[in-house]
Every structure is written in structure tokens, then in C-alpha cells.
Design a protein around this motif. Structure first.
Motif, PDB file in Angstrom:
ATOM      1  N   GLY A 163       0.782  -1.215   0.000  1.00  0.00           N
ATOM      2  CA  GLY A 163       0.000   0.000   0.000  1.00  0.00           C
ATOM      3  C   GLY A 163       0.819   1.273   0.000  1.00  0.00           C
ATOM      4  O   GLY A 163       2.053   1.256   0.087  1.00  0.00           O
ATOM      5  N   PRO A 164       0.141   2.427  -0.058  1.00  0.00           N
ATOM      6  CA  PRO A 164       0.828   3.726  -0.158  1.00  0.00           C
ATOM      7  C   PRO A 164       1.762   4.020   0.999  1.00  0.00           C
ATOM      8  O   PRO A 164       2.853   4.568   0.785  1.00  0.00           O
ATOM      9  CB  PRO A 164      -0.331   4.727  -0.210  1.00  0.00           C
ATOM     10  N   ASP A 165       1.371   3.701   2.231  1.00  0.00           N
ATOM     11  CA  ASP A 165       2.221   4.019   3.374  1.00  0.00           C
ATOM     12  C   ASP A 165       3.523   3.227   3.328  1.00  0.00           C
ATOM     13  O   ASP A 165       4.596   3.767   3.630  1.00  0.00           O
ATOM     14  CB  ASP A 165       1.483   3.744   4.685  1.00  0.00           C
ATOM     15  N   ALA A 200      -3.454  14.846   2.560  1.00  0.00           N
ATOM     16  CA  ALA A 200      -3.959  16.219   2.655  1.00  0.00           C
ATOM     17  C   ALA A 200      -5.485  16.256   2.668  1.00  0.00           C
ATOM     18  O   ALA A 200      -6.092  17.084   3.358  1.00  0.00           O
ATOM     19  CB  ALA A 200      -3.421  17.052   1.496  1.00  0.00           C
ATOM     20  N   ALA A 201      -6.100  15.368   1.885  1.00  0.00           N
ATOM     21  CA  ALA A 201      -7.559  15.341   1.784  1.00  0.00           C
ATOM     22  C   ALA A 201      -8.211  14.547   2.905  1.00  0.00           C
ATOM     23  O   ALA A 201      -9.417  14.686   3.148  1.00  0.00           O
ATOM     24  CB  ALA A 201      -7.973  14.755   0.433  1.00  0.00           C
ATOM     25  N   GLY A 202      -7.440  13.695   3.569  1.00  0.00           N
ATOM     26  CA  GLY A 202      -7.988  12.884   4.646  1.00  0.00           C
ATOM     27  C   GLY A 202      -8.870  11.755   4.179  1.00  0.00           C
ATOM     28  O   GLY A 202      -9.712  11.250   4.934  1.00  0.00           O
ATOM     29  N   ARG A 203      -8.680  11.321   2.923  1.00  0.00           N
ATOM     30  CA  ARG A 203      -9.418  10.163   2.415  1.00  0.00           C
ATOM     31  C   ARG A 203      -8.622   9.539   1.280  1.00  0.00           C
ATOM     32  O   ARG A 203      -7.710  10.153   0.727  1.00  0.00           O
ATOM     33  CB  ARG A 203     -10.818  10.538   1.955  1.00  0.00           C
ATOM     34  N   PRO A 204      -8.947   8.301   0.913  1.00  0.00           N
ATOM     35  CA  PRO A 204      -8.144   7.611  -0.098  1.00  0.00           C
ATOM     36  C   PRO A 204      -8.064   8.395  -1.404  1.00  0.00           C
ATOM     37  O   PRO A 204      -9.019   9.068  -1.811  1.00  0.00           O
ATOM     38  CB  PRO A 204      -8.872   6.274  -0.278  1.00  0.00           C
ATOM     39  N   PHE A 205      -6.911   8.272  -2.043  1.00  0.00           N
ATOM     40  CA  PHE A 205      -6.646   8.957  -3.308  1.00  0.00           C
ATOM     41  C   PHE A 205      -7.736   8.674  -4.333  1.00  0.00           C
ATOM     42  O   PHE A 205      -8.265   9.588  -4.978  1.00  0.00           O
ATOM     43  CB  PHE A 205      -5.279   8.506  -3.813  1.00  0.00           C
ATOM     44  N   ALA A 206      -8.092   7.399  -4.506  1.00  0.00           N
ATOM     45  CA  ALA A 206      -9.104   7.033  -5.507  1.00  0.00           C
ATOM     46  C   ALA A 206     -10.443   7.687  -5.196  1.00  0.00           C
ATOM     47  O   ALA A 206     -11.152   8.133  -6.108  1.00  0.00           O
ATOM     48  CB  ALA A 206      -9.248   5.517  -5.586  1.00  0.00           C
ATOM     49  N   PRO A 265      -3.281   2.437  -5.390  1.00  0.00           N
ATOM     50  CA  PRO A 265      -3.768   3.262  -6.505  1.00  0.00           C
ATOM     51  C   PRO A 265      -2.745   4.342  -6.816  1.00  0.00           C
ATOM     52  O   PRO A 265      -2.524   5.250  -6.028  1.00  0.00           O
ATOM     53  CB  PRO A 265      -5.078   3.842  -5.978  1.00  0.00           C
ATOM     54  N   SER A 266      -2.130   4.238  -7.961  1.00  0.00           N
ATOM     55  CA  SER A 266      -0.929   5.008  -8.274  1.00  0.00           C
ATOM     56  C   SER A 266      -1.243   6.337  -8.948  1.00  0.00           C
ATOM     57  O   SER A 266      -2.047   6.411  -9.879  1.00  0.00           O
ATOM     58  CB  SER A 266      -0.029   4.165  -9.179  1.00  0.00           C
ATOM     59  N   GLY A 267      -0.541   7.371  -8.509  1.00  0.00           N
ATOM     60  CA  GLY A 267      -0.669   8.671  -9.159  1.00  0.00           C
ATOM     61  C   GLY A 267       0.057   8.777 -10.468  1.00  0.00           C
ATOM     62  O   GLY A 267      -0.173   9.705 -11.244  1.00  0.00           O
ATOM     63  N   SER A 268       0.936   7.811 -10.755  1.00  0.00           N
ATOM     64  CA  SER A 268       1.706   7.855 -12.000  1.00  0.00           C
ATOM     65  C   SER A 268       1.082   7.029 -13.108  1.00  0.00           C
ATOM     66  O   SER A 268       1.371   7.232 -14.279  1.00  0.00           O
ATOM     67  CB  SER A 268       3.131   7.357 -11.757  1.00  0.00           C
ATOM     68  N   GLY A 269       0.247   6.056 -12.747  1.00  0.00           N
ATOM     69  CA  GLY A 269      -0.359   5.218 -13.766  1.00  0.00           C
ATOM     70  C   GLY A 269      -0.069   3.749 -13.624  1.00  0.00           C
ATOM     71  O   GLY A 269      -0.422   2.955 -14.494  1.00  0.00           O
ATOM     72  N   GLY A 270       0.590   3.315 -12.584  1.00  0.00           N
ATOM     73  CA  GLY A 270       0.808   1.897 -12.376  1.00  0.00           C
ATOM     74  C   GLY A 270       0.342   1.508 -10.989  1.00  0.00           C
ATOM     75  O   GLY A 270       0.883   2.008 -10.014  1.00  0.00           O
ATOM     76  N   PRO A 271      -0.710   0.699 -10.781  1.00  0.00           N
ATOM     77  CA  PRO A 271      -1.461   0.010 -11.820  1.00  0.00           C
ATOM     78  C   PRO A 271      -2.331   0.969 -12.626  1.00  0.00           C
ATOM     79  O   PRO A 271      -2.755   2.006 -12.130  1.00  0.00           O
ATOM     80  CB  PRO A 271      -2.335  -0.975 -11.045  1.00  0.00           C
ATOM     81  N   SER A 272      -2.568   0.591 -13.847  1.00  0.00           N
ATOM     82  CA  SER A 272      -3.159   1.515 -14.806  1.00  0.00           C
ATOM     83  C   SER A 272      -4.540   1.995 -14.412  1.00  0.00           C
ATOM     84  O   SER A 272      -5.392   1.225 -13.967  1.00  0.00           O
ATOM     85  CB  SER A 272      -3.258   0.830 -16.168  1.00  0.00           C
TER      86      SER A 272
END
Length: 399
Positions: A163-165, A200-206, A265-272
Motif C-alpha cells: 500500500g501507499p504508506d 492532505a484530503a484525509g481520504r483515499p486517493f481514488a 492506486p498510483s498517481g503515476s499510472g501503475g497500476p493503470s
């Protein structure tokens, strides 16, 4: 020349369809969705099949793996938070990303991992948007590249298994390759932004993307996974085999699992990211209209103008011609500097996805072009069908 609404020649758009159909017939790509939008008029050609050797025809609403075409979306999400003063461009990211606080920097990019110096300053939000944080794609067999691969931080469209962390923790445990703010390096900045946005938003990126970008723009087929009833619209993914160039299925950790959210969930595109031509057009039209969409605004005009301005000096671009060509980089997207090809002009902006997708916006021509295929790009040059699409799109301008 048979001009039609939008200032595009019907005859020349027909020529585009013929050339793309030949590329499918020659086996360059199993199928293609090509979209040209100008002055409010949209023209789409869906040709070939969704699968290599399959019977299901390519459709206008076929869903593709967008890969790095995620990067401009991540930049827009970041700028939403900047406009709300929850992020600030020149603030250090240390508070929200303590894993990246007080980084060490390699004394030489190809040097040993323990030969480092302190960072001369903190990493900022602007560094992440402009890919100048000091970390990214490393070419050649070097200690830092091997360390990134061993840590599961290698660049690719399928994403890490954690995961992200955990991802940001592993990134922060390694030294930077360059001092913050000095050198453009591909990719990693967008993934860091995805983690930053969530915190920053306090919720998952997706979830933030769906609430603030996809849902307002009506991007109903866009996300990191699909409901089962849409899986039949997902195109295959193929890569040319070494030596022969013959297309073969491109296996990846996400294959067969698109009905479930990814671990990271990637900000760059992987996974797509998954999307369609129409959905991505809605995003591009918002940028073309300087942040406005039919229901209001995603961003202000100044924010979009800032995003689509080249922020790199010649020294920061040096050595990255494979990615940037003669142009530069704004926030999460490339910006063309001058007209050195039929389809490359000053101010045009957009980006390419490594699994065979591309989208650019040309404000001077009031034009958006989107090409979606299932063929992974074999660097350094994309398949000719990409060059031909852009040549034919611009050749169809009839005013």
C-alpha cells in the motif's frame, strides 16, 4: 476539401480512417480508437478488435489501460488542493510526508548508496509536480537502480504489491539521486503526489479523484477497477516480443483482477487507470476550457495556465530528450515549445501512456486528439500508427 463543422476536412478525416484501418490490417495494433475534437465537434473511429485474434469489435466505449495518462489527472487533483489552500506549491512536504523529511542525496548518481550528502533544501509540492524532487527513473545498472528494484519501487504499469504508506516508507529509506529542484526525473513524483493528496484530503486517493474530478466531469467509466458488468468492454494488453516484434499478451499482476481495487492506486499510472476515449475527452476539454466544464469549474484559469507552462530550465531538462524531445514539462504533463513537426506546436500539452495510449490538447487550434491502442510502446520511438494519427489529425484542419 469538404470542410465540415469544427473546421476539419471530411475527406481528410476519411484518409485518417483508411490509414488506421491499414495499421490494424497489417497487425501493427489489434485495434484502435482514434478521436479528434475541434471547436465542439468530435469525430471518432473505432477499428479492429478488442482482443488480438478476438471476435469482439473495437467500440467507441471500449475501456483501455491508460497508464501514464494518469499523471495529468494527478496534477489536477493536486491543484484542486492548492486552490483550497490545503497544499501550497512551495511548502515542504515534510509535515504530510515525514518519510521524505531531511533526505540524503547521492554524491554521484552512479555512486554507492552510503556515499551521500545532506539535501540542500526540503522537497516541495512544486518539486513533485515538476518531477524535480530528485528521485525517479534511473537508466543504467547503478546501485540506486538496483536498490529501487529490490525495494519494489521499479517503474511499471502494474504497481507494487503493497500500500501507499509502505511504498513511501521504502522510498524514503533510499537516498535521492539529485538535489531537490535541480533535475527532471520521470515518474516517481506523480506517485508521491498520490500519497500526498490522500493525506492532505484525509481520504483515499481514488475516492478523492472520483468525488472531485471523475464524477463532476461525467467520467463514468474511469477508475482503478471496474464493476463486473463492464469487464467485457476492457481491451486486451499486448507487447511486442523481443527479436520478432510479434504481439503477445502482456502479463501483469493486475491481469484478471480488474474488478477489485488495487493495493496501491498510483498517481503515476501503475497500476493503470482505466478509461475510455469519451471520458478522457471530458478531462481534456476541461483543460482546453481553462478549468471549466458544463457544470462549473474544476480549476481556475490561472491554475490551468500554470499547469500548462514549461517550468524547466535547459539544465534541468538535459539528458531527458527521450521523454521531452524539444519541449518541456509543466505540472504532470509535457508542454511543446516550438513547431518542429506537423503536429507539434508551441503550447500543445499532454502525455503518453506506455501501454499504447496518448492524448494532447492544442489550445491554439482548439483541438484535442486521443489515440487508444492495446500495444505497449517499445521505446524510444512509438509505433508509426501514433505518428500517423497526429499527422493526419493536423492535416485535416481545413481553415
Amino acid at each position: 476539401m469538404g470542410e465540415q463543422a469544427g473546421g476539419l476536412s471530411a475527406v481528410r478525416l476519411g484518409r485518417m480512417r483508411e490509414v488506421l484501418a491499414q495499421a490494424v490490417a497489417d497487425g501493427d495494433v489489434p485495434g484502435v480508437v482514434a478521436l479528434v475534437h475541434r471547436r465542439g465537434e468530435t469525430h471518432v473511429a473505432a477499428l479492429g478488435s478488442q482482443e488480438l485474434g478476438g471476435e469482439a469489435p473495437m467500440r467507441h466505449d471500449t475501456i483501455f489501460r491508460m497508464a501514464s495518462m494518469m499523471k495529468p489527472i494527478t496534477a489536477v487533483a493536486t491543484m484542486i488542493l492548492v486552490e483550497e489552500c490545503r497544499l501550497r506549491l512551495d511548502d515542504p512536504v515534510d509535515d504530510l510526508l515525514p518519510e521524505l523529511a531531511a533526505p540524503r542525496v547521492l554524491r554521484r548518481p552512479d555512486g554507492p548508496l552510503d556515499d551521500t550528502v545532506p539535501a540542500e533544501r526540503a522537497i516541495t509540492v512544486r518539486d513533485l509536480l515538476t518531477f524535480r524532487l530528485g528521485a525517479g527513473l534511473v537508466l543504467g545498472d547503478t546501485p540506486i537502480r538496483r536498490a529501487m528494484a529490490e525495494a519494489g519501487l521499479g517503474i511499471g504499469p502494474d504497481g507494487p504489491p503493497f500500500g501507499p504508506d509502505e511504498w513511501i516508507k521504502r522510498l524514503g529509506a533510499l537516498p535521492l539521486v539529485h538535489q531537490p529542484g535541480t533535475t527532471w526525473m520521470y515518474n516517481v513524483g506523480a506517485d508521491v503526489l498520490g500519497v500526498l493528496i490522500a493525506r492532505a484530503a484525509g481520504r483515499p486517493f481514488a475516492d478523492f479523484l472520483h468525488e472531485r474530478v471523475f464524477e463532476p466531469l461525467g467520467m463514468r467509466d474511469t477508475g482503478f477497477h471496474l464493476p463486473k458488468e463492464k469487464l467485457g468492454r476492457l481491451a486486451g494488453s499486448y507487447a511486442p516480443a523481443p527479436g520478432t516484434g510479434a504481439l503477445a499478451p502482456r502479463p501483469g499482476p493486475r491481469e484478471g483482477a480488474w474488478d477489485r481495487p488495487p493495493v496501491f492506486p498510483s498517481g503515476s499510472g501503475g497500476p493503470s487507470l482505466l478509461s475510455t476515449a469519451d471520458d478522457y475527452l471530458a478531462f481534456c476539454r476541461m483543460l482546453l476550457r481553462k478549468g471549466r466544464y458544463d457544470g462549473g469549474r474544476i480549476l481556475s484559469r490561472p491554475a490551468v495556465e500554470l499547469m500548462t507552462t514549461d517550468h524547466l530550465t535547459p539544465a534541468q531538462k538535459a539528458g531527458n530528450e527521450m521523454f521531452l524531445g524539444s519541449g518541456g514539462w509543466g505540472f504532470g504533463l509535457a508542454v511543446d515549445a516550438r513547431r518542429d513537426d506537423l503536429a507539434v506546436g508551441p503550447g500543445r500539452f499532454g502525455w503518453t501512456g506506455g501501454l499504447g495510449t496518448e492524448a494532447y490538447v492544442d489550445p491554439a487550434e482548439d483541438l484535442v486528439g486521443i489515440l487508444l491502442t492495446q500495444r505497449a510502446l517499445d521505446a524510444p520511438l512509438p509505433p508509426r500508427v501514433f505518428q500517423d494519427f497526429w499527422t493526419l489529425a493536423y492535416a485535416a484542419i481545413d481553415d
